[in-house]
Design a protein around this motif. Structure first.
Motif, PDB file in Angstrom:
ATOM      1  N   VAL B 129       0.861  -1.177   0.000  1.00 42.80           N
ATOM      2  CA  VAL B 129       0.000   0.000   0.000  1.00 42.80           C
ATOM      3  C   VAL B 129       0.897   1.226   0.000  1.00 42.80           C
ATOM      4  N   CYS B 130       0.804   1.987  -1.069  1.00 42.33           N
ATOM      5  CA  CYS B 130       1.697   3.137  -1.218  1.00 42.33           C
ATOM      6  C   CYS B 130       0.872   4.413  -1.140  1.00 42.33           C
ATOM      7  N   ASP B 131       1.313   5.372  -0.364  1.00 42.66           N
ATOM      8  CA  ASP B 131       0.614   6.639  -0.300  1.00 42.66           C
ATOM      9  C   ASP B 131       1.627   7.733  -0.029  1.00 42.66           C
ATOM     10  N   ILE B 132       1.375   8.902  -0.566  1.00 50.06           N
ATOM     11  CA  ILE B 132       2.329   9.998  -0.411  1.00 50.06           C
ATOM     12  C   ILE B 132       2.157  10.660   0.946  1.00 50.06           C
ATOM     13  N   ASN B 133       1.001  10.404   1.551  1.00 49.16           N
ATOM     14  CA  ASN B 133       0.676  11.123   2.773  1.00 49.16           C
ATOM     15  C   ASN B 133       0.778  10.211   3.989  1.00 49.16           C
ATOM     16  N   PRO B 134       1.699  10.507   4.911  1.00 49.02           N
ATOM     17  CA  PRO B 134       1.884   9.602   6.053  1.00 49.02           C
ATOM     18  C   PRO B 134       0.663   9.528   6.961  1.00 49.02           C
ATOM     19  N   ASN B 135      -0.116  10.619   7.012  1.00 54.55           N
ATOM     20  CA  ASN B 135      -1.309  10.582   7.871  1.00 54.55           C
ATOM     21  C   ASN B 135      -2.298   9.532   7.395  1.00 54.55           C
ATOM     22  N   MET B 136      -2.494   9.472   6.095  1.00 56.14           N
ATOM     23  CA  MET B 136      -3.407   8.476   5.535  1.00 56.14           C
ATOM     24  C   MET B 136      -2.894   7.073   5.824  1.00 56.14           C
ATOM     25  N   LEU B 137      -1.583   6.886   5.694  1.00 59.15           N
ATOM     26  CA  LEU B 137      -1.007   5.566   5.956  1.00 59.15           C
ATOM     27  C   LEU B 137      -1.209   5.166   7.412  1.00 59.15           C
ATOM     28  N   ASN B 138      -1.076   6.157   8.304  1.00 56.07           N
ATOM     29  CA  ASN B 138      -1.263   5.834   9.712  1.00 56.07           C
ATOM     30  C   ASN B 138      -2.676   5.370   9.992  1.00 56.07           C
ATOM     31  N   VAL B 139      -3.638   6.053   9.381  1.00 56.73           N
ATOM     32  CA  VAL B 139      -5.023   5.610   9.535  1.00 56.73           C
ATOM     33  C   VAL B 139      -5.157   4.174   9.030  1.00 56.73           C
ATOM     34  N   GLY B 140      -4.521   3.902   7.912  1.00 57.49           N
ATOM     35  CA  GLY B 140      -4.584   2.557   7.350  1.00 57.49           C
ATOM     36  C   GLY B 140      -3.971   1.525   8.286  1.00 57.49           C
ATOM     37  N   LYS B 141      -2.813   1.846   8.855  1.00 55.07           N
ATOM     38  CA  LYS B 141      -2.163   0.885   9.754  1.00 55.07           C
ATOM     39  C   LYS B 141      -3.036   0.640  10.981  1.00 55.07           C
TER      40      LYS B 141
END
Lengths: 350, 289
Positions: B129-141
């Motif tokens: 899962v690749c995203d430029i925005n770390p906030n979105m990734l954190n929600v995902g994790k």
């Protein structure tokens, strides 16, 4: 269905006019008009379409028909080429044109416009790749069945990512349909490469051709019921019906009986029935070399040929009865009218 | 007709409000909604948008689409037809919706039962899962942890730019981008990157909000987009601007046919698209050969 098969045969047979007649006037008689309802829809339509679209050039490579669901719009193939590539003549066939279930009108217009610009190479590439994957998958079918797993294994054999399996519109059905096309092509090749039918009476010729075709299914016999059930899904029925219709049409044409008018349909239907019942019989046949199946087949074919005669006899019989009934009915009606008029005459005098 | 003129006036009002950025335009300008901004600024602005919306992203999706976005993503994954041992890349998939669905599809009981038949799938399924925005990734994790997949090695969360992926050539079986390509500054670059990382036979799938052409429905949709959605954004997420950007960027995105041409130009074959809900959403698919 693969248009090129028809064109392939057309080009090798002298009797092209004969086939053309079948579409418009089966008996070649201008007084007989075939109503739209009676039009043979599949084989002749594809033949005329093939001659229209393929024109001068044609290839013997088989084109896999890829039907698509209604909401999807296929981008015209010129989009798939880079602008530097020049189109290679008129040779490309756009299956969308001949597909009766073609999608939105805007697509059709664009495709009509772009047909001239279409180049053969990029279109064939992914279709050929898909055909290659399907061919490789067939080897895995006896073990894995007509399933996605077989197709995934096939794609690995070809060296392509198994993701390509997702791009087939009706996955397992695509595999089964490919197999059916393949068998038909093999049958045609067998016939063209000098199958001896001259010494046989028509019923025996039919038997032999059906037998050759069914023998191609023997390696997959353990999984054939699955293939039949896939073909029977409502989504897949149109294609499987068309393929069987073409098969039956080919067999009758090879046998060489000049069909005319209603007989054309009766013959195809009857042979279709014979073929299907033999196919199903074969599923449960355990005799050595399927001897029982061939005996069954011969009996059914004989019945079918006898059926023709019996239909004729039944027709005459019905006519006679009709005449008899008609006469007696007429007499009855006359009697009734007479009594009514006399009674009416009497009662009018009250 | 009246609705369209209203939205045009509305749009021009936004433009005049931001006239300061218009004044500093030079030849490399791109669109950020209905505004014109410098290219370098666009990714920063988009970054701000998604940092703001990250926490309420999923709720807003549900509210704005009436829960339909789930069906759209199901359809996307259905089209992808995932298989065991697959290497898949989901770009701009921050909160992990598509990735979870692919994971479930691969690991469902049915698949597991059949897996023992096929020996070649001994490779482990990998979903990046690749995203430029770390906030979105954190929600995902976080969501992964809630599902009990926090430590699962199949799901890998990577921070990266769709225009410059950190993956090797010919390494992915599948590439999906759901509601993300609209936000990319250079769409052609993202498509070229997609082409690069895919293996031969790999599939590209893009789920995106697209253009509606149906006469009456188009006006209803425009009304809903410009009147209702920004208000919902303000109400639920407390951020009207971001959702204004959202609906404007949808209008700015190329229409279905044009986008399909762009995909084909990147080198893909068998480019197709399917309209859902009359064109509100379109799934573009293609194969790399």
């Amino acid at each position: 269905y693969s248009i090129s098969i028809d064109h392939y045969r057309l080009s090798r047979q002298a009797g092209i006019n004969q086939r053309k007649k079948l579409f418009y006037f089966p008996r070649g008689n201008d007084l007989i008009h075939v109503s739209p309802k009676l039009n043979p829809l599949t084989p002749a339509m594809f033949r005329t379409a093939a001659r229209r679209l393929l024109g001068a050039g044609f290839t013997t490579s088989r084109l896999l028909r890829l039907p698509k669901p209604r909401p999807t719009t296929i981008i015209p193939y010129s989009y798939c080429t880079s602008s530097t590539e020049s189109p290679i003549g008129n040779q490309s066939v756009n299956p969308n044109q001949s597909d009766p279930t073609a999608t939105s009108s805007s697509t059709a217009r664009e495709e009509g416009h772009r047909r001239d610009e279409n180049s053969r190479k990029p279109r064939a590439e992914f279709e050929e790749e898909q055909a290659r994957v399907l061919a490789a998958s067939l080897r895995h079918v006896p073990r894995l069945g007509w399933t996605e797993e077989a197709m995934i294994a096939g794609s690995r054999d070809v060296g392509v990512s198994p993701s390509i399996v997702g791009s087939f519109s009706r996955k397992e059905a695509a595999l089964v349909e490919y197999f059916m096309d393949d068998c038909l092509q093999l049958l045609i090749d067998r016939v063209d490469s000098g199958l001896d039918l001259q010494n046989l009476i028509p019923s025996e010729r039919v038997s032999k051709l059906v037998r050759i075709r069914l023998e191609m299914q023997i390696p997959y016999m353990s999984k054939w019921p699955q293939a039949l059930s896939i073909q029977a899904h409502p989504v897949n029925v149109p294609t499987s019906f068309k393929q069987r219709a073409m098969l039956v049409d080919e067999i009758w044409d090879t046998v060489g009986d000049g069909a005319s008018d209603l007989d054309w349909y009766v013959k195809r239907t009857v042979l279709g029935g014979v073929y299907s019942t033999t196919e199903i019989y074969m599923l449960t046949d355990n005799s050595p070399e399927y001897r029982d199946t061939w005996a069954f087949l011969d009996d059914r074919v004989k019945d079918a040929f006898d059926l023709k005669k019996s239909i004729q006899e039944a027709k005459y019989f019905a006519q006679d009865i009709g005449a008899g009934v008609g006469k007696s009915f007429q007499g009855l009606m006359n009697g009734v009218m007479q009594t009514m008029s006399t009674r009416g005459g009497r009662s009018s005098a009250f | 007709m009246a609705l369209r003129s209203i939205s045009r006036r509305f749009g021009s009002r936004v433009l005049s409000y931001r006239s300061s950025s218009v004044a500093s335009l030079h030849s490399h300008a791109t669109s950020f909604g209905f505004q014109q901004v410098k290219e370098e600024e666009k990714s920063k602005l988009v970054g701000n948008v998604f940092s703001n919306v990250a926490s309420s992203y999923d709720i807003m999706n549900d509210v704005m689409s009436g829960g339909l976005h789930r069906l759209w993503k199901e359809r996307l994954v259905g089209k992808l037809s995932p298989f065991a041992g697959m290497k898949h890349l989901d770009v701009a998939g921050g909160t992990g919706d598509v990735a979870f669905r692919i994971f479930d599809a691969v690991n469902s009981v049915k698949r597991r039962a059949l897996r023992k038949v096929d020996e070649d799938s001994l490779e482990e399924t990998q979903i990046y899962v690749c995203d430029i925005n770390p906030n979105m990734l954190n929600v995902g994790k976080q969501r992964a942890a809630e599902r009990g997949l926090g430590d699962n090695k199949s799901l890998v969360w990577v921070e990266g730019d769709a225009e410059a992926l950190s993956f090797d050539d010919n390494s992915m079986d599948g590439y999906t981008i759901a509601f993300g390509i609209r936000n990319v500054t250079h769409i052609e670059k993202a498509l070229a990157e997609a082409y690069r990382v895919l293996k031969r036979g790999g599939r590209f799938l893009c789920l995106e909000l697209s253009h509606v052409d149906i006469p009456v429905f188009k006006d209803v949709y425009d009304l809903y987009s410009f009147k209702v959605i920004p208000n919902l954004g303000e109400l639920i997420a407390g951020d009207r601007e971001s959702y204004q950007y959202l609906v404007e960027s949808i209008r700015r995105f190329p229409p279905q046919e044009k986008f399909a041409t762009m995909i084909a130009d990147a080198g893909f074959e068998k480019v197709e698209y399917e309209n859902l809900v009359g064109g509100v959403v379109a799934i573009h698919s293609a194969i790399k050969l």
